[in-house]
Design a protein around this motif. Sequence first.
Motif, PDB file in Angstrom:
ATOM      1  N   VAL A 181       0.786  -1.363   0.075  1.00 54.02           N
ATOM      2  CA  VAL A 181      -0.080  -0.031   0.044  1.00 54.02           C
ATOM      3  C   VAL A 181       0.935   1.236  -0.164  1.00 54.02           C
ATOM      4  CG1 VAL A 181      -2.170  -0.782   0.907  1.00 54.02           C
ATOM      5  CG2 VAL A 181      -0.341  -0.377   2.402  1.00 54.02           C
ATOM      6  N   GLY A 207       4.620   9.172  12.259  1.00 53.25           N
ATOM      7  CA  GLY A 207       3.804   7.968  11.637  1.00 53.25           C
ATOM      8  C   GLY A 207       2.762   7.708  12.295  1.00 53.25           C
ATOM      9  N   ALA A 208       1.741   7.166  11.608  1.00 57.64           N
ATOM     10  CA  ALA A 208       0.658   6.186  12.265  1.00 57.64           C
ATOM     11  C   ALA A 208       1.391   4.976  13.025  1.00 57.64           C
ATOM     12  CB  ALA A 208      -0.488   5.777  11.369  1.00 57.64           C
ATOM     13  N   LEU A 255       0.569   4.168  16.960  1.00 60.73           N
ATOM     14  CA  LEU A 255      -0.033   2.807  17.663  1.00 60.73           C
ATOM     15  C   LEU A 255       1.061   2.238  18.575  1.00 60.73           C
ATOM     16  CD1 LEU A 255      -0.867   1.069  14.343  1.00 60.73           C
ATOM     17  CD2 LEU A 255      -2.402   1.888  16.003  1.00 60.73           C
ATOM     18  N   ASP A 292      -8.188   4.321  13.432  1.00 61.08           N
ATOM     19  CA  ASP A 292      -7.269   4.377  12.536  1.00 61.08           C
ATOM     20  C   ASP A 292      -7.820   4.815  10.973  1.00 61.08           C
ATOM     21  OD1 ASP A 292      -4.777   4.471  11.100  1.00 61.08           O
ATOM     22  OD2 ASP A 292      -4.011   2.295  11.717  1.00 61.08           O
ATOM     23  N   SER A 341      -2.793   9.192   9.440  1.00 63.96           N
ATOM     24  CA  SER A 341      -1.362   9.341   9.022  1.00 63.96           C
ATOM     25  C   SER A 341      -1.385  10.230   7.471  1.00 63.96           C
ATOM     26  CB  SER A 341      -0.900   7.802   8.683  1.00 63.96           C
ATOM     27  OG  SER A 341       0.147   7.908   7.629  1.00 63.96           O
ATOM     28  N   SER A 390       1.047   9.408   5.617  1.00 61.19           N
ATOM     29  CA  SER A 390       1.814   8.668   4.445  1.00 61.19           C
ATOM     30  C   SER A 390       1.356   8.459   3.082  1.00 61.19           C
ATOM     31  CB  SER A 390       2.160   7.428   5.394  1.00 61.19           C
ATOM     32  OG  SER A 390       2.953   7.540   6.362  1.00 61.19           O
ATOM     33  N   LYS A 391      -0.126   7.849   3.033  1.00 59.02           N
ATOM     34  CA  LYS A 391      -0.932   7.518   1.863  1.00 59.02           C
ATOM     35  C   LYS A 391      -1.375   8.792   1.050  1.00 59.02           C
ATOM     36  CE  LYS A 391      -0.228   3.306   2.995  1.00 59.02           C
ATOM     37  NZ  LYS A 391       0.473   3.664   4.133  1.00 59.02           N
ATOM     38  N   ARG A 422       7.241  10.577   7.444  1.00 59.59           N
ATOM     39  CA  ARG A 422       6.897  10.274   8.788  1.00 59.59           C
ATOM     40  C   ARG A 422       6.142  11.114   9.645  1.00 59.59           C
ATOM     41  NH1 ARG A 422       6.232   6.700   7.761  1.00 59.59           N
ATOM     42  NH2 ARG A 422       6.013   5.412   9.750  1.00 59.59           N
TER      43      ARG A 422
END
Length: 486
Positions: free
Chosen positions: A113, A177-178, A182, A280, A310, A312-313, A320
Amino acid sequence: MIKEIQLEKELTKPLYLQLYSQIKGLIEEGKLQAHDKLPSIRKLAKGLQVNTVTVVNGYNVLEEEGLVYKKVGSGTFIMPNEQIKDKIIPGEGQADDSELKKEDEEVINFGTVAPSPSLFPIQAFKRLLNQVLDRDQGYAFGYQKSQGYLPLRESIAQYVENYQIEIGAEQIQIVSGAQQGLDVLAKTFLDYGDTVFVERPTYPGAISAFKSRKVELIDIPLEKDGLNLEELEVLLKRYKPKFLYLMPNFQNPTGYSYSLKKKKELLKLADQYELLIIEDDCVSDLNYLGQPRKSLKALDTEDKVVYLKSFSKLYMPGLRLAFMIIPSSYCEDILVSKYLSDIFTDGLVQRVLDLYLRREDWQEQLNCLKEKYSQRYQVMITALKEYLPPNVDYIEPEGGLNLWLKLPQQVSATKLHKVLRKDGVNIAPGALFYHTKPHKNRIRLSIAAVTCQQIEEGIQQLGQRIREELKEEGDYRFDESMMPLV
Ligand SMILES: Cc1ncc(COP(=O)(O)O)c(C=O)c1O
C-alpha cells in the motif's frame, strides 16, 4: 480522428486497451499533435459504438502513461512532444540506482500500500521547504515541543473541520507516522496480560505493536458493513478490553467501510460498556464514487474515540508524519509516552506540512491523488470483472487502496503468491492479516503502486493462475489412482 480508429470486439485484447494502443499509434505517427483535443467521451463512444466506460478507461491509461493531459471542464489533450519523450525514452548513462528502480517497476506490485514515488508532490515540497528555511532558519532544527509544532496543530484542528470534527489544537498530538501512534498508544494503555479487541482481519503493524506489550488479542469478525456487533457485545460481557482498534472507512486489508448505522450502534456500545476506541483513518479521503464517509470521531459525542491519521498515503510516507486526536483525559499520559519514544517529530517537516495545509496546495494534492487512484480503481474493477473466474468473491469498496478477494476454497493464497512471484506479479496473501487461524483463501490487492497498464496485465495473469489452480485441484480430487487402497 474517429475514422482512424477501429476496434475489434472479437479480439481477446479489451476494447479500452485497443483504443489506448491506437491513439498512442496516432501520436507516434504524428497524426495527433501536441495540445490537440481528443473527442469527448460521449462523442467517441457513440462514434465507435462502445460503452462510455471503454473510452474513460482508454483515456485513463493514456493519461497514466503521460501521453495526454486533462483539463477540468475542457477535455483531454495530447501532451507536448518533449514531455512525451521524457516519459518514453529513458535518459542515457543513468546511475546504478535507476537500474534498481527499473527492476522494481518491472514487478507488478499489488502487494504494497506504499504509494508510487511518481505521485509525490516534490516540486511543491521543494518550494515550501525553501520558504520554511528562509523564514525559520536554525529554529527549524532546534528541539521542538513533544506535542508537536503549535501552528501545525492549529492548522490540523482547522483542517479536520472538513471531516466535521471539532476540536482544539490542545487535543492534537503529532507523531512520527501512524505506526508510532500505535506504539505510543500501546505504551500508554497496555500492560502484560491486558486484553485488546481488533477486527478480523486487521492491519499487521497494529497486531505487532499490541503484541509487543504481551497482551491478549481477541479478534471480532469484520463483515462487509462493519464489525459483527452481536459478537462484540457477547465479548464485552466477558472481557474488559483496554481498547478496540478499528478502521471504519476503507479498512486495511479488506477495503470494507462501516455503515452509518453500525458506526452509531458501535458508539452506543462503547458508551454502555465504557469502551475506548482507537480509530485508524489512513485513506477515508480517497473516496471515488460515494458520499464522503463520516469518521467515528465525527459522531463521537462522548469523547470515547482516539482518532489516528497518517499522512503517509496522502502525502509522502518518508516524512513520517501523522497525528492523533485524543480525548482530553488521556492527553497527558500520551504526551509522556510520545516523549519517551523519540522526544519529538522532525520539526522541519512539521513546518512544511503546516504551510501545505494553510495554502491551497493540500486540496490540490488530494484532488490529484484522488483522480489518479480513481482511474486505477476503475481499471481494476473492469479487469476483475473481465478476467477472474465467477466464483471469486469481492466487493467494490468505492474508495481506498485495497480490494479483498475470497478465492474458491481449494485455492491456497500462499501457493498463488509464490506462483505469481515467478511471473513478476506480487500479491499479499490474506494470512498476513490474521493473528490466529488465518483464512487460507483470501488475498489483498492494492492499487497504490501499480499503473493502469500493469493492473490490466497483472489481473489477467492472476485470473489465469487461479483457473490453473482450480484445474489442478479438480484433476487431483477426481483422479482415482490417487485414492488410497482400502
Ligand atoms: C491501517 C494502517 N495504519 C497505520 C499504518 C502505518 O502508517 P505510517 O506510515 O503513518 O506509519 C499503515 C500503513 O500502511 C496502515 O495501513
